[in-house]
Scaffold this active site. Sequence first.
Site, PDB file in Angstrom:
ATOM      1  N   ASN A  43      62.568  26.727 -13.463  1.00  0.00           N
ATOM      2  CA  ASN A  43      62.747  26.614 -12.017  1.00  0.00           C
ATOM      3  C   ASN A  43      62.226  25.260 -11.529  1.00  0.00           C
ATOM      4  OD1 ASN A  43      60.163  27.729 -12.632  1.00  0.00           O
ATOM      5  ND2 ASN A  43      59.917  28.492 -10.556  1.00  0.00           N
ATOM      6  N   GLU A  45      61.366  23.523  -7.900  1.00  0.00           N
ATOM      7  CA  GLU A  45      61.216  23.758  -6.457  1.00  0.00           C
ATOM      8  C   GLU A  45      61.328  22.460  -5.671  1.00  0.00           C
ATOM      9  OE1 GLU A  45      57.658  26.142  -6.054  1.00  0.00           O
ATOM     10  OE2 GLU A  45      58.729  27.900  -6.847  1.00  0.00           O
ATOM     11  N   ASN A  46      61.298  22.623  -4.351  1.00  0.00           N
ATOM     12  CA  ASN A  46      61.522  21.490  -3.462  1.00  0.00           C
ATOM     13  C   ASN A  46      60.720  21.705  -2.187  1.00  0.00           C
ATOM     14  OD1 ASN A  46      63.192  19.903  -1.322  1.00  0.00           O
ATOM     15  ND2 ASN A  46      64.018  19.236  -3.271  1.00  0.00           N
ATOM     16  N   ALA A  47      60.290  20.612  -1.567  1.00  0.00           N
ATOM     17  CA  ALA A  47      59.552  20.710  -0.307  1.00  0.00           C
ATOM     18  C   ALA A  47      60.388  21.430   0.751  1.00  0.00           C
ATOM     19  CB  ALA A  47      59.147  19.322   0.176  1.00  0.00           C
ATOM     20  N   TYR A  49      62.040  24.387   0.936  1.00  0.00           N
ATOM     21  CA  TYR A  49      61.923  25.531   0.016  1.00  0.00           C
ATOM     22  C   TYR A  49      63.271  26.092  -0.445  1.00  0.00           C
ATOM     23  CZ  TYR A  49      57.028  25.748   1.631  1.00  0.00           C
ATOM     24  OH  TYR A  49      55.739  25.465   1.948  1.00  0.00           O
ATOM     25  N   GLU A  56      67.172  30.427 -14.442  1.00  0.00           N
ATOM     26  CA  GLU A  56      68.420  30.916 -15.032  1.00  0.00           C
ATOM     27  C   GLU A  56      69.599  30.061 -14.571  1.00  0.00           C
ATOM     28  OE1 GLU A  56      66.117  32.535 -13.364  1.00  0.00           O
ATOM     29  OE2 GLU A  56      66.062  34.664 -13.826  1.00  0.00           O
ATOM     30  N   CYS A  87      66.698  37.185 -10.237  1.00  0.00           N
ATOM     31  CA  CYS A  87      67.016  37.455  -8.835  1.00  0.00           C
ATOM     32  C   CYS A  87      68.515  37.762  -8.699  1.00  0.00           C
ATOM     33  CB  CYS A  87      66.624  36.271  -7.950  1.00  0.00           C
ATOM     34  SG  CYS A  87      67.744  34.861  -8.066  1.00  0.00           S
TER      35      CYS A  87
HETATM   36  N1  THU Z   1      62.741  32.206  -9.764  1.00  0.00           N
HETATM   37  C1  THU Z   1      63.457  31.948 -10.890  1.00  0.00           C
HETATM   38  O1  THU Z   1      63.402  30.856 -11.450  1.00  0.00           O
HETATM   39  N2  THU Z   1      64.274  32.932 -11.356  1.00  0.00           N
HETATM   40  C2  THU Z   1      64.403  34.157 -10.793  1.00  0.00           C
HETATM   41  O2  THU Z   1      65.243  34.938 -11.217  1.00  0.00           O
HETATM   42  C3  THU Z   1      63.515  34.554  -9.696  1.00  0.00           C
HETATM   43  C4  THU Z   1      62.775  33.459  -9.040  1.00  0.00           C
HETATM   44  C5  THU Z   1      61.885  31.142  -9.221  1.00  0.00           C
HETATM   45  C6  THU Z   1      62.382  30.578  -7.920  1.00  0.00           C
HETATM   46  C7  THU Z   1      61.102  30.042  -7.321  1.00  0.00           C
HETATM   47  O3  THU Z   1      60.884  28.724  -7.837  1.00  0.00           O
HETATM   48  C8  THU Z   1      60.022  30.951  -7.879  1.00  0.00           C
HETATM   49  O4  THU Z   1      60.600  31.632  -8.976  1.00  0.00           O
HETATM   50  C9  THU Z   1      59.503  31.974  -6.886  1.00  0.00           C
HETATM   51  O5  THU Z   1      60.535  32.678  -6.315  1.00  0.00           O
END
Ligand code: THU
Length: 134
Positions: A43, A45-47, A49, A56, A87
């Site tokens: 994963n 992330e970014n400022a 959100y 995945e 998710c």
């Molecule tokens: N996240 C994933 O990488 N995969 C998922 O299936 C669920 C959530 C990440 C997104 C975010 O960076 C962090 O988990 C918290 O939600």
Amino acid sequence: MSDINDLYAQARHAADNSYAPYSNFHVGAVVVAEDGRVFTGCNVENAAYGSAICAEGNAISSAAAAGVRKIDTVVVACLDAGECYPCGNCRQLMREFKVNTVVVQDGEGSLRTHKFGEILPHSFGPDSLENNAN
Ligand code: THU
């Protein structure tokens, strides 16, 4: 085809590169294409959100960019949680590339293997558009 425990180890290794300064939730994923090629993602992330990219989705995008159109298996590893499932949006991304099997950690040191239809039943996919008049 690699052993499932080895694939999970690769997913955990991918999670080590997770960029998650906002959630502190580090996720890694491995995609095994139909032809056996393996792709990893974490994963990012970014400022802003909402611009975060899931592990995945990152792995699936890498596979797609390499020409993959059919995925056999996705393995997910979370460093900061026990049981950890993809998710809803990632399940939909998997649907597009006909994922067969999803492997997740159960939080007790074991892996759980699911047929894709178990985690996204009655799904919408490419075939759902087949009778579209456009
Ligand atoms: N996240 C994933 O990488 N995969 C998922 O299936 C669920 C959530 C990440 C997104 C975010 O960076 C962090 O988990 C918290 O939600």
